[in-house]
Design an enzyme around this catalytic site. Structure first.
Site, PDB file in Angstrom:
ATOM      1  N   LYS A   9      25.147  32.928  34.271  1.00 36.91           N
ATOM      2  CA  LYS A   9      26.517  33.042  33.770  1.00 36.91           C
ATOM      3  C   LYS A   9      26.536  32.554  32.334  1.00 36.91           C
ATOM      4  O   LYS A   9      25.697  31.736  31.943  1.00 36.91           O
ATOM      5  CB  LYS A   9      27.466  32.178  34.609  1.00 36.91           C
ATOM      6  N   THR A  21      34.415  45.922  41.502  1.00 29.73           N
ATOM      7  CA  THR A  21      34.660  44.635  42.168  1.00 29.73           C
ATOM      8  C   THR A  21      35.850  44.783  43.116  1.00 29.73           C
ATOM      9  O   THR A  21      35.803  44.357  44.278  1.00 29.73           O
ATOM     10  CB  THR A  21      34.932  43.526  41.129  1.00 29.73           C
ATOM     11  N   SER A  44      26.978  47.072  38.945  1.00 30.64           N
ATOM     12  CA  SER A  44      26.222  46.681  37.749  1.00 30.64           C
ATOM     13  C   SER A  44      24.738  47.012  37.945  1.00 30.64           C
ATOM     14  O   SER A  44      24.071  47.498  37.032  1.00 30.64           O
ATOM     15  CB  SER A  44      26.359  45.180  37.493  1.00 30.64           C
ATOM     16  N   LYS A  90      24.949  35.464  45.593  1.00 23.57           N
ATOM     17  CA  LYS A  90      25.629  36.770  45.729  1.00 23.57           C
ATOM     18  C   LYS A  90      24.634  37.928  45.624  1.00 23.57           C
ATOM     19  O   LYS A  90      24.644  38.850  46.438  1.00 23.57           O
ATOM     20  CB  LYS A  90      26.688  36.887  44.630  1.00 23.57           C
TER      21      LYS A  90
HETATM   22  P1  NAD Z   1      40.746  38.784  34.002  1.00 23.28           P
HETATM   23  O1  NAD Z   1      40.687  37.874  32.836  1.00 23.28           O
HETATM   24  O2  NAD Z   1      40.738  40.262  33.801  1.00 23.28           O
HETATM   25  O3  NAD Z   1      42.025  38.430  34.930  1.00 23.28           O
HETATM   26  C1  NAD Z   1      42.338  37.139  35.342  1.00 23.28           C
HETATM   27  C2  NAD Z   1      43.759  37.154  35.919  1.00 23.28           C
HETATM   28  O4  NAD Z   1      44.044  35.863  36.477  1.00 23.28           O
HETATM   29  C3  NAD Z   1      44.858  37.400  34.876  1.00 23.28           C
HETATM   30  O5  NAD Z   1      45.893  38.144  35.475  1.00 23.28           O
HETATM   31  C4  NAD Z   1      45.340  35.983  34.538  1.00 23.28           C
HETATM   32  O6  NAD Z   1      46.660  35.965  34.017  1.00 23.28           O
HETATM   33  C5  NAD Z   1      45.269  35.360  35.917  1.00 23.28           C
HETATM   34  N1  NAD Z   1      45.194  33.892  35.886  1.00 23.28           N
HETATM   35  C6  NAD Z   1      44.462  33.109  35.064  1.00 23.28           C
HETATM   36  N2  NAD Z   1      44.681  31.815  35.350  1.00 23.28           N
HETATM   37  C7  NAD Z   1      45.553  31.793  36.392  1.00 23.28           C
HETATM   38  C8  NAD Z   1      46.133  30.750  37.151  1.00 23.28           C
HETATM   39  N3  NAD Z   1      45.888  29.469  36.883  1.00 23.28           N
HETATM   40  N4  NAD Z   1      46.972  31.105  38.160  1.00 23.28           N
HETATM   41  C9  NAD Z   1      47.225  32.406  38.426  1.00 23.28           C
HETATM   42  N5  NAD Z   1      46.697  33.421  37.748  1.00 23.28           N
HETATM   43  C10 NAD Z   1      45.869  33.108  36.741  1.00 23.28           C
HETATM   44  O7  NAD Z   1      39.509  38.347  34.946  1.00 23.28           O
HETATM   45  P2  NAD Z   1      38.839  39.186  36.125  1.00 23.28           P
HETATM   46  O8  NAD Z   1      37.603  39.849  35.614  1.00 23.28           O
HETATM   47  O9  NAD Z   1      39.878  39.980  36.856  1.00 23.28           O
HETATM   48  O10 NAD Z   1      38.314  37.987  37.046  1.00 23.28           O
HETATM   49  C11 NAD Z   1      39.123  37.355  38.029  1.00 23.28           C
HETATM   50  C12 NAD Z   1      38.230  36.585  38.982  1.00 23.28           C
HETATM   51  O11 NAD Z   1      37.314  37.490  39.608  1.00 23.28           O
HETATM   52  C13 NAD Z   1      37.355  35.501  38.329  1.00 23.28           C
HETATM   53  O12 NAD Z   1      37.175  34.446  39.251  1.00 23.28           O
HETATM   54  C14 NAD Z   1      36.033  36.214  38.125  1.00 23.28           C
HETATM   55  O13 NAD Z   1      34.939  35.321  38.003  1.00 23.28           O
HETATM   56  C15 NAD Z   1      35.984  37.031  39.401  1.00 23.28           C
HETATM   57  N6  NAD Z   1      35.082  38.184  39.366  1.00 23.28           N
HETATM   58  C16 NAD Z   1      35.223  39.157  38.430  1.00 23.28           C
HETATM   59  C17 NAD Z   1      34.363  40.240  38.454  1.00 23.28           C
HETATM   60  C18 NAD Z   1      34.518  41.395  37.490  1.00 23.28           C
HETATM   61  O14 NAD Z   1      33.836  42.398  37.681  1.00 23.28           O
HETATM   62  N7  NAD Z   1      35.382  41.327  36.501  1.00 23.28           N
HETATM   63  C19 NAD Z   1      33.349  40.317  39.420  1.00 23.28           C
HETATM   64  C20 NAD Z   1      33.249  39.318  40.378  1.00 23.28           C
HETATM   65  C21 NAD Z   1      34.129  38.262  40.345  1.00 23.28           C
END
Ligand code: NAD
Length: 423
Positions: free
Chosen positions: A113, A197, A356, A101
């Site tokens: 990570k 993001t 970031s 990425k």
């Molecule tokens: P978060 O913890 O804020 O939110 C996760 C969400 O997914 C919550 O609403 C949770 O209830 C839901 N969830 C969890 N398990 C689930 C399931 N089995 N089925 C349906 N929903 C489910 O996390 P986030 O930071 O929003 O990250 C979400 C995704 O995005 C992850 O894959 C993370 O690696 C990716 N990501 C995040 C960032 C960032 O800046 N936060 C950047 C790049 C990628």
């Protein structure tokens, strides 16, 4: 020795998916087995015990991981995940995706990570602070603004990043904001990081739709996951005129075919902690959400949700991967057969690491940019990366995922080869 491929193509773990993706890119690029092995193998890993004294005096023990997959292009960079089920293989996969990425959006970092085996919902703020500080001090020898820079991921947030930064700084004897990104503004965070993001996801979606002559205001969307990424992405899509018909979280989902009132839904989530029970739509489950008859499907939750079976039911024309690794290798094959355009995670959700990087640059210079500057530069990076990926996909007749992977893997391999092998 690193096993280069999954044992069976049906394996659906994140690491099996990440390895299969790398193997595909290596084949396209025609690299040797030796180079493949170097690209597949994490550069450095640390496993630590993280004991916690609970508020009631009981002791619990968690495991913490930090995997630096690659540092050939610069310091390692990647999120910290708090999740009861996290294991070292999941962290390895996420670290590998970070490497590609960062290279795809051309920020000068390698990939890393971290994870701690804790479900943060079951612990008080004071307990989470103690766990974060203990984990940080255990991995202190391998992190730092020039070594490895952390950011929030599932189960962590800007408060977590402030605790990491403070623990590191106190131990070094002075304030070092650039050791984490995604921090609160008050301690050297960047404007626009909390939403970066999601903004990037929407830029990526707009660019992919644009290639087919379609605009965001003409389409409907379903978003799985209503956390940090999914909630802002839903709002930005809604603001761009997209009809967001369904969203979900771990507990379930809601849908309304005329489009959900996202602001009202956000207020509901603020008071109840879930989208479930929102009275502006009907209840659906996560399986149904993935199979809805929408134009745009945005998985923004966890890995592996689009396996071969779920992919076979997808009706959307575009899948834009806001989550990391939401589509398994087999799921990807099924989506391709069915003509679904997949905008891959290492491109679609790269807006977070782009801002970031901006936060790190600002912290290193102690000079902060305006929100406009950040958002314009983010959009420029996302659009430039999309154009490069789409051009390779068209020229080589390959998917956007293979195009993004070959660009990322090639840039990392070039850095390896130019630096040479020591000794
Ligand atoms: P978060 O913890 O804020 O939110 C996760 C969400 O997914 C919550 O609403 C949770 O209830 C839901 N969830 C969890 N398990 C689930 C399931 N089995 N089925 C349906 N929903 C489910 O996390 P986030 O930071 O929003 O990250 C979400 C995704 O995005 C992850 O894959 C993370 O690696 C990716 N990501 C995040 C960032 C960032 O800046 N936060 C950047 C790049 C990628």
């Amino acid at each position: 020795m690193t096993d280069l491929t999954a044992e069976t193509p049906q394996q659906t773990t994140p690491l099996a998916t990440a390895k299969a993706q790398l193997a595909g890119a290596v084949e396209i690029l025609g690299y040797t087995e030796g180079l493949h092995r170097m690209l597949a193998t994490p550069r450095r890993e640390m496993n630590v015990a993280v004991p916690l004294r609970r508020d009631d005096g009981q002791i619990e023990l968690f495991t913490g991981y930090r995997v630096q997959h690659n540092i050939s292009r610069g310091p390692a960079k990647g999120g910290l995940r708090y999740s009861a089920g996290v294991d070292v293989d999941e962290v390895r996969a996420l670290a590998m995706w970070m490497t590609w990425k960062c290279a795809v959006v051309d920020v000068p970092y390698g990939g890393a990570k971290g994870g701690v085996t804790i479900d943060p919902r079951l612990y008080s703020q004071a307990e989470l602070e103690r766990v974060t500080r203990r984990y940080t001090s255990e991995i202190m020898p391998i992190i730092g603004p020039e070594r490895d820079i952390m950011a929030p991921d599932i189960g962590t947030n800007e408060q977590t990043m402030a605790w990491v930064m403070d623990t590191y700084s106190v131990n070094q004897g002075y304030t070092i904001p650039a050791v984490t990104t995604g921090k609160p503004l008050a301690v050297g965070g960047s404007l626009g990081r909390a939403t970066a993001t999601s903004r990037g996801v929407v830029h990526a979606a707009a660019a992919a739709l644009g290639d087919a002559g379609v605009q965001l205001r003409e389409v409907s969307a379903a978003v799985q996951g209503f956390g940090k990424v999914g909630s802002h992405a839903s709002r930005f899509l809604h603001d761009a005129g997209t009809r967001v018909v369904a969203v979900s979280d771990e507990q379930g989902g809601v849908m309304r075919s005329e489009g959900l009132d996202i602001a009202a839904l956000e207020r509901h989530v603020l008071t109840t902690g879930t989208v479930v029970g929102f009275d502006g739509g009907e209840a659906i489950d996560n399986k149904e959400l993935l199979a809805l008859d929408v134009d745009l499907l945005i998985p923004a939750a966890v890995e592996g949700v689009l396996d071969a079976e779920a992919a076979g039911r997808v009706k959307a024309r575009w899948v834009v991967e806001a989550a990391n690794g939401p589509t398994t290798h087999e799921g990807d094959r099924v989506l391709a057969e069915r003509g679904v355009v997949v905008v891959p995670d290492i491109l679609a959700n790269a807006g977070g690491v782009v801002v970031s990087y901006f936060e790190w640059v600002q912290a290193n210079q102690a000079y902060w940019w305006t929100e406009r500057e950040i958002e314009d530069r983010l959009e420029h990076r996302m659009v430039t990366a999309h154009r490069a990926v789409a051009a390779v996909a068209t020229a080589e007749g390959i998917s956007l995922r293979d195009a993004a992977l070959t660009i990322g893997v090639r840039r990392v391999a070039e850095a390896h080869q130019i630096r040479g092998l020591y000794p």
